[in-house]
Scaffold this motif. Structure first.
Motif, PDB file in Angstrom:
ATOM      1  N   UNK A   1       0.842  -1.198   0.000  1.00  0.00           N
ATOM      2  CA  UNK A   1       0.000   0.000   0.000  1.00  0.00           C
ATOM      3  C   UNK A   1       0.877   1.247   0.000  1.00  0.00           C
ATOM      4  N   UNK A   2       1.903   1.239   0.851  1.00  0.00           N
ATOM      5  CA  UNK A   2       2.824   2.380   0.916  1.00  0.00           C
ATOM      6  C   UNK A   2       3.685   2.450  -0.345  1.00  0.00           C
ATOM      7  N   UNK A   3       4.006   1.283  -0.893  1.00  0.00           N
ATOM      8  CA  UNK A   3       4.734   1.240  -2.161  1.00  0.00           C
ATOM      9  C   UNK A   3       3.919   1.908  -3.262  1.00  0.00           C
ATOM     10  N   UNK A   4       2.627   1.603  -3.310  1.00  0.00           N
ATOM     11  CA  UNK A   4       1.758   2.186  -4.327  1.00  0.00           C
ATOM     12  C   UNK A   4       1.677   3.697  -4.185  1.00  0.00           C
ATOM     13  N   UNK A   5       1.707   4.179  -2.950  1.00  0.00           N
ATOM     14  CA  UNK A   5       1.690   5.632  -2.728  1.00  0.00           C
ATOM     15  C   UNK A   5       2.933   6.284  -3.333  1.00  0.00           C
ATOM     16  N   UNK A   6       4.095   5.657  -3.115  1.00  0.00           N
ATOM     17  CA  UNK A   6       5.337   6.185  -3.701  1.00  0.00           C
ATOM     18  C   UNK A   6       5.241   6.203  -5.228  1.00  0.00           C
ATOM     19  N   UNK A   7       4.666   5.147  -5.809  1.00  0.00           N
ATOM     20  CA  UNK A   7       4.510   5.080  -7.267  1.00  0.00           C
ATOM     21  C   UNK A   7       3.606   6.203  -7.769  1.00  0.00           C
ATOM     22  N   UNK A   8       2.507   6.429  -7.069  1.00  0.00           N
ATOM     23  CA  UNK A   8       1.595   7.500  -7.474  1.00  0.00           C
ATOM     24  C   UNK A   8       2.278   8.865  -7.393  1.00  0.00           C
ATOM     25  N   UNK A   9       3.044   9.068  -6.332  1.00  0.00           N
ATOM     26  CA  UNK A   9       3.758  10.347  -6.187  1.00  0.00           C
ATOM     27  C   UNK A   9       4.815  10.497  -7.276  1.00  0.00           C
ATOM     28  N   UNK A  10       5.545   9.394  -7.562  1.00  0.00           N
ATOM     29  CA  UNK A  10       6.581   9.452  -8.590  1.00  0.00           C
ATOM     30  C   UNK A  10       6.043   9.704  -9.978  1.00  0.00           C
ATOM     31  N   UNK A  11       4.734   9.465 -10.189  1.00  0.00           N
ATOM     32  CA  UNK A  11       4.124   9.676 -11.505  1.00  0.00           C
ATOM     33  C   UNK A  11       3.545  11.082 -11.675  1.00  0.00           C
ATOM     34  N   UNK A  12       3.611  11.913 -10.637  1.00  0.00           N
ATOM     35  CA  UNK A  12       3.140  13.286 -10.760  1.00  0.00           C
ATOM     36  C   UNK A  12       3.962  14.024 -11.819  1.00  0.00           C
ATOM     37  N   UNK A  13       3.303  14.878 -12.559  1.00  0.00           N
ATOM     38  CA  UNK A  13       3.969  15.526 -13.697  1.00  0.00           C
ATOM     39  C   UNK A  13       4.959  16.598 -13.268  1.00  0.00           C
ATOM     40  N   UNK A  14       4.725  17.221 -12.128  1.00  0.00           N
ATOM     41  CA  UNK A  14       5.612  18.307 -11.698  1.00  0.00           C
ATOM     42  C   UNK A  14       6.545  17.844 -10.587  1.00  0.00           C
ATOM     43  N   UNK A  15       7.800  18.258 -10.670  1.00  0.00           N
ATOM     44  CA  UNK A  15       8.847  18.033  -9.668  1.00  0.00           C
ATOM     45  C   UNK A  15       8.773  16.673  -8.971  1.00  0.00           C
ATOM     46  N   UNK A  16       8.817  15.537  -9.722  1.00  0.00           N
ATOM     47  CA  UNK A  16       8.700  14.230  -9.063  1.00  0.00           C
ATOM     48  C   UNK A  16       9.832  13.943  -8.094  1.00  0.00           C
ATOM     49  N   UNK A  17      11.071  14.425  -8.399  1.00  0.00           N
ATOM     50  CA  UNK A  17      12.183  14.150  -7.491  1.00  0.00           C
ATOM     51  C   UNK A  17      11.943  14.782  -6.125  1.00  0.00           C
ATOM     52  N   UNK A  18      11.457  16.018  -6.116  1.00  0.00           N
ATOM     53  CA  UNK A  18      11.211  16.715  -4.842  1.00  0.00           C
ATOM     54  C   UNK A  18      10.063  16.061  -4.086  1.00  0.00           C
ATOM     55  N   UNK A  19       8.996  15.704  -4.821  1.00  0.00           N
ATOM     56  CA  UNK A  19       7.849  15.055  -4.182  1.00  0.00           C
ATOM     57  C   UNK A  19       8.242  13.712  -3.574  1.00  0.00           C
ATOM     58  N   UNK A  20       9.013  12.909  -4.330  1.00  0.00           N
ATOM     59  CA  UNK A  20       9.442  11.601  -3.828  1.00  0.00           C
ATOM     60  C   UNK A  20      10.349  11.776  -2.613  1.00  0.00           C
ATOM     61  N   UNK A  21      11.246  12.769  -2.667  1.00  0.00           N
ATOM     62  CA  UNK A  21      12.129  13.032  -1.524  1.00  0.00           C
ATOM     63  C   UNK A  21      11.301  13.371  -0.276  1.00  0.00           C
ATOM     64  N   UNK A  22      10.311  14.265  -0.431  1.00  0.00           N
ATOM     65  CA  UNK A  22       9.501  14.696   0.715  1.00  0.00           C
ATOM     66  C   UNK A  22       8.714  13.521   1.300  1.00  0.00           C
ATOM     67  N   UNK A  23       8.079  12.740   0.427  1.00  0.00           N
ATOM     68  CA  UNK A  23       7.299  11.604   0.907  1.00  0.00           C
ATOM     69  C   UNK A  23       8.199  10.554   1.545  1.00  0.00           C
ATOM     70  N   UNK A  24       9.374  10.322   0.948  1.00  0.00           N
ATOM     71  CA  UNK A  24      10.268   9.294   1.489  1.00  0.00           C
ATOM     72  C   UNK A  24      10.775   9.676   2.876  1.00  0.00           C
ATOM     73  N   UNK A  25      11.017  10.965   3.096  1.00  0.00           N
ATOM     74  CA  UNK A  25      11.433  11.422   4.427  1.00  0.00           C
ATOM     75  C   UNK A  25      10.317  11.144   5.444  1.00  0.00           C
TER      76      UNK A  25
END
Length: 474
Positions: free
Chosen positions: A252-276
C-alpha cells in the motif's frame, strides 16, 4: 478494582517482557535503512530519490513478501509453545527457511530488472537508472531477509528477544561506522551505502545463528532434520496467507510512492519529501510492531494452551498501551514538524514540501499505533486470510483510488494521494477493531488445536493436555 488492577499489571509485565526488546530490535534494525537514507540524502536529489524508491518499492515488495512468509512461524511456534510442543519449533523454523529461501530466489529477477520495471511504472528515467544499479548491489540483503525473519519469529515465540536487541544494536553501530567510512570518507557513494547495508544485515544473521546453535535451545533446536521436508504443502498454505496479508499492507505504501513518482511536476522533490515522511512514519511503526510481536506471542501462547479469556485480555491491554504511545508520538511530530526534515536533507525546497505533510504524517502515526497491533492479533489467532480480504477492500478498492482521484483529478498532488491512503487506513482500522471485538475466543482456542494438527503436520504431534491456570480461566 483491585483484582482488575492486579490482572492488568500481570499482563502488562508479560507484554513488556516481549514488547520492550522487540521494539528495540525493530527500531535498531529499521535504523539500518534509516542511516542509509540519512547518509545518501546528502549526496543529492537523485541519489536520495533513487534509494527512497529502491527501499519503498523494490525492497519493500520483497521485504513484505518474505516477512509474511516468515510469519507462519509466528503463528505455529507461538501456539506450539502454548500447547507444550517445544520440539516442533525447530522443524517449523527449517520449513520456513526452505520457503523463504526459495521465495528470495524467485524475487531476485525483480532486483536485477528494477530499472526497466520502474520505467514501465512511469517513474523518472534518471531515478530508475540509479535505483536499478543500487538494487543490484543490495541483492545480498534479499537473502539476508530470507534467513532473518523466520529466525526472529522462532526467538520471539520463546520470549528470547534481548539477545536479538543486543545483536541489532551492535550491527547498527557497525553500519554507522561503515557508512561514514565508505560513503563520506572514501566517497564510494551509493555503492558504499549498499556494501555497508549488506555487511550489517549478514552480521545480524551470523550472530543470531551462533546464538541458535550454542545450546540455549536444547528442546526447540536439535539440529537439521528431514522432518522439515514433511507437510510442506500444508505449511505453504499458512505461509502464503501470511505473506499476502502483510504484502497487501506494505505494498500500500509502495503504491503511494509510485503514485507520487508519476506526478507531472517536480517528481524528485515530491518523492524526496514523501520518502522522508515515510522513513519517520516507519520508524515509529517499529514501536507498534514491537507490540504486534508481543500480542501475537501472547495470543498464540494462550490459545495454544486453551486459555481464550487470557488471549482476549492480552489484546485489550496491548492495544491500550500502544494507543497511549501513539498519542505521544503524534504530539511529538506536530511539535517538531518544522525540524525533522533537516535530519535528512539540507535542500530548502525539499524541507518546505516535507513540512506541508506534517499533519498527515501525524494522523498516520496515530492510526499506526492501533492497526499493526490488530494485525498481531490476526497472526496470533491465524486470521491471515480474513485480514488479507479486509486489506484488499480498504486499501486497493477504496484508499488508493480515492488518493489517485484527489491527487490527479482534483490536482491536490502529494497531499491528495496521502489523504486517500489515510482514509483507507482509517477504514481498515475500524473494521479490524470490530472483528476483534466480535471474536468468539473459545472457538479460536479450538481452531488453534486443529491448526497445529493440520498445518503443523497432523501425524507429528498431539496437543498436550493442560490445566486451566490461575486467575483467568477457560
Amino acid at each position: 478494582m483491585g483484582r482488575l488492577g492486579e490482572m492488568i499489571w500481570e499482563e502488562s509485565k508479560k507484554m513488556w517482557e516481549i514488547a520492550g526488546p522487540a521494539i528495540l530490535t525493530s527500531v535498531l534494525q529499521f535504523s539500518i535503512g534509516f542511516v542509509t537514507v540519512a547518509f545518501v540524502g546528502h549526496l543529492g536529489f537523485i541519489e536520495l530519490a533513487a534509494v527512497a524508491v529502491s527501499q519503498n518499492i523494490v525492497e519493500g515488495f520483497a521485504f513484505g513478501f518474505l516477512l509474511g512468509m516468515g510469519s507462519a512461524v509466528e503463528t505455529l511456534c507461538g501456539q506450539a509453545v502454548g500447547a507444550g510442543q517445544i520440539h516442533m519449533l525447530g522443524i517449523y523454523l527449517q520449513r520456513s527457511w526452505i520457503l523463504t529461501g526459495l521465495t528470495a530466489l524467485a524475487l531476485t529477477p525483480v532486483y536485477i530488472f528494477t530499472s526497466p520495471i520502474l520505467k514501465f511504472l512511469h517513474q523518472s528515467d534518471e531515478i530508475s537508472e540509479v535505483a536499478g544499479r543500487f538494487c543490484i548491489w543490495v541483492i545480498p540483503q534479499l537473502f539476508a531477509y530470507a534467513m532473518n525473519f523466520p529466525l526472529q519469529k522462532f526467538f520471539q515465540s520463546q520470549t528470547r528477544v534481548w539477545v536479538m536487541a543486543a545483536i541489532a544494536a551492535a550491527a547498527l553501530a557497525l553500519h554507522v561506522l561503515l557508512n561514514w567510512l565508505l560513503v563520506t570518507k572514501l566517497e564510494y557513494g551509493l555503492a558504499g551505502a549498499a556494501i555497508a547495508g549488506n555487511i550489517s544485515w549478514w552480521v545480524i544473521n551470523l550472530a543470531q545463528l551462533v546464538y541458535l546453535v550454542s545450546g540455549y535451545f536444547p528442546n526447540a533446536w536439535t539440529g537439521f532434520s528431514l522432518l522439515a521436508l514433511r507437510s510442506l504443502t500444508a505449511f505453504v498454505k499458512l505461509s502464503l496467507a501470511s505473506a499476502i496479508m502483510l504484502c497487501l499492507e506494505l505494498w500500500y505504501y509502495t503504491a503511494v510512492i509510485l503514485l507520487v513518482g508519476s506526478l507531472k511536476t517536480k517528481p524528485e522533490i515530491d518523492v524526496d519529501a514523501v520518502s522522508i515522511c515515510m522513513n519517520l512514519e516507519v520508524w515509529t511503526l517499529m514501536v507498534a510492531i514491537g507490540f504486534n510481536a508481543a500480542v501475537s506471542v501472547r495470543v498464540s501462547n494462550e490459545l495454544g494452551a486453551g486459555h481464550p479469556k487470557a488471549a482476549k485480555f492480552s489484546v485489550v491491554v496491548t492495544v491500550s498501551t500502544s494507543v497511549l504511545l501513539g498519542i505521544l508520538f503524534t504530539a511529538a511530530i506536530l511539535i517538531a514538524r518544522s525540524e525533522f526534515p533537516k535530519v535528512f536533507t539540507d535542500k530548502p525546497v525539499v524541507i518546505r514540501e516535507t513540512i506541508k505533510l506534517g499533519y498527515l504524517l501525524a494522523a498516520t502515526i496515530f492510526l499506526n499505533s492501533i492497526q499493526p497491533v490488530l494485525h498481531g492479533v490476526a497472526i496470533g489467532a491465524g486470521w491471515q486470510s480474513l485480514v488479507a480480504l479486509v486489506n484488499v477492500g480498504c486499501y486497493y478498492v477504496f484508499g488508493l483510488p480515492l488518493g489517485a482521484l484527489l491527487g490527479y483529478r482534483f490536482k491536490l498532488g502529494v497531499v491528495g494521494i496521502w489523504s486517500g491512503m489515510l482514509a483507507g487506513t482509517l477504514l481498515q482500522t475500524i473494521i479490524l477493531t470490530w472483528i476483534t471485538y466480535r471474536t468468539n475466543w473459545q472457538k479460536e482456542s479450538f481452531q488453534a488445536e486443529e491448526r497445529l494438527q493440520t498445518w503443523g503436520g497432523q501425524s507429528e504431534h498431539q496437543r498436550q493436555p493442560h490445566n486451566v491456570n490461575g486467575f483467568i480461566e477457560n
